[in-house]
Design a protein around this motif. Sequence first.
Motif, mmCIF file in Angstrom:
data_model
loop_
_atom_site.group_PDB
_atom_site.id
_atom_site.type_symbol
_atom_site.label_atom_id
_atom_site.label_comp_id
_atom_site.label_asym_id
_atom_site.label_seq_id
_atom_site.Cartn_x
_atom_site.Cartn_y
_atom_site.Cartn_z
ATOM 1 N N VAL A 64 -3.610 35.676 9.164
ATOM 2 C CA VAL A 64 -3.429 35.164 10.518
ATOM 3 C C VAL A 64 -4.112 36.114 11.487
ATOM 4 N N ASN A 65 -4.506 35.594 12.615
ATOM 5 C CA ASN A 65 -5.171 36.395 13.647
ATOM 6 C C ASN A 65 -4.257 36.495 14.852
ATOM 7 N N ARG A 66 -4.220 37.685 15.461
ATOM 8 C CA ARG A 66 -3.390 37.900 16.644
ATOM 9 C C ARG A 66 -4.176 38.632 17.721
ATOM 10 N N SER A 67 -3.811 38.360 18.952
ATOM 11 C CA SER A 67 -4.334 39.115 20.082
ATOM 12 C C SER A 67 -3.527 40.403 20.187
ATOM 13 N N ALA A 68 -4.201 41.536 20.351
ATOM 14 C CA ALA A 68 -3.496 42.807 20.517
ATOM 15 C C ALA A 68 -2.864 42.890 21.895
ATOM 16 N N ARG A 69 -3.382 42.153 22.842
ATOM 17 C CA ARG A 69 -2.850 42.190 24.204
ATOM 18 C C ARG A 69 -1.572 41.393 24.342
ATOM 19 N N THR A 70 -1.551 40.179 23.769
ATOM 20 C CA THR A 70 -0.401 39.300 23.958
ATOM 21 C C THR A 70 0.494 39.199 22.746
ATOM 22 N N GLY A 71 -0.047 39.482 21.555
ATOM 23 C CA GLY A 71 0.710 39.318 20.323
ATOM 24 C C GLY A 71 0.718 37.884 19.823
ATOM 25 N N LYS A 72 0.071 36.995 20.559
ATOM 26 C CA LYS A 72 0.039 35.581 20.171
ATOM 27 C C LYS A 72 -1.008 35.349 19.090
ATOM 28 N N THR A 74 -11.804 33.009 18.223
ATOM 29 C CA THR A 74 -11.426 34.047 19.185
ATOM 30 C C THR A 74 -11.691 35.428 18.602
ATOM 31 N N VAL A 75 -11.404 35.597 17.323
ATOM 32 C CA VAL A 75 -11.654 36.879 16.652
ATOM 33 C C VAL A 75 -13.145 37.204 16.685
ATOM 34 N N LYS A 76 -13.978 36.199 16.479
ATOM 35 C CA LYS A 76 -15.426 36.427 16.505
ATOM 36 C C LYS A 76 -15.911 36.800 17.896
ATOM 37 N N ARG A 77 -15.326 36.202 18.936
ATOM 38 C CA ARG A 77 -15.723 36.486 20.312
ATOM 39 C C ARG A 77 -15.167 37.801 20.825
ATOM 40 N N GLN A 78 -13.951 38.165 20.369
ATOM 41 C CA GLN A 78 -13.262 39.340 20.899
ATOM 42 C C GLN A 78 -12.738 40.238 19.774
ATOM 43 N N PRO A 79 -13.618 40.802 18.954
ATOM 44 C CA PRO A 79 -13.158 41.596 17.813
ATOM 45 C C PRO A 79 -12.436 42.887 18.204
ATOM 46 N N ASP A 80 -12.698 43.393 19.400
ATOM 47 C CA ASP A 80 -12.065 44.649 19.828
ATOM 48 C C ASP A 80 -10.609 44.485 20.235
ATOM 49 N N THR A 81 -10.199 43.271 20.552
ATOM 50 C CA THR A 81 -8.832 43.070 21.034
ATOM 51 C C THR A 81 -8.050 42.090 20.168
ATOM 52 N N THR A 82 -8.510 41.866 18.943
ATOM 53 C CA THR A 82 -7.779 41.011 18.010
ATOM 54 C C THR A 82 -7.671 41.703 16.661
ATOM 55 N N THR A 83 -6.747 41.236 15.858
ATOM 56 C CA THR A 83 -6.564 41.796 14.529
ATOM 57 C C THR A 83 -6.219 40.681 13.559
ATOM 58 N N THR A 84 -6.568 40.865 12.303
ATOM 59 C CA THR A 84 -6.252 39.905 11.257
ATOM 60 C C THR A 84 -5.230 40.542 10.335
ATOM 61 N N GLU A 85 -4.148 39.817 10.055
ATOM 62 C CA GLU A 85 -3.056 40.326 9.224
ATOM 63 C C GLU A 85 -2.867 39.425 8.019
#
Length: 75
Positions: free
Chosen positions: A8-16, A22-33
């Motif tokens: 799953v992918n999450r935003s580091a800013r919101t946790g959503k 989105t991960v491809k566009r914003q790799p610095d602020t997302t994470t894959t778990e």
Amino acid sequence: MAGNEHEVNRSARTGKFVKDSTVKRQPDTTTTETVGGDKSDRTGDQEVNRSTTTGRFVKETTAELHPATTETQKL
């Protein structure tokens, strides 16, 4: 991955949860778990902090100072 494990992918800013695009566009602020799997394989509820930029483990103080680019996970 075994059993019902999946990523799953999450935003580091919101946790959503976010989409793969989105991960491809914003790799610095997302994470894959990786989630799911057999509960008997889990080692406990230890909390760790990771940088979403590098994926490396960071100290709790680093996570507190940089909440937008770090994530706390339970192992």
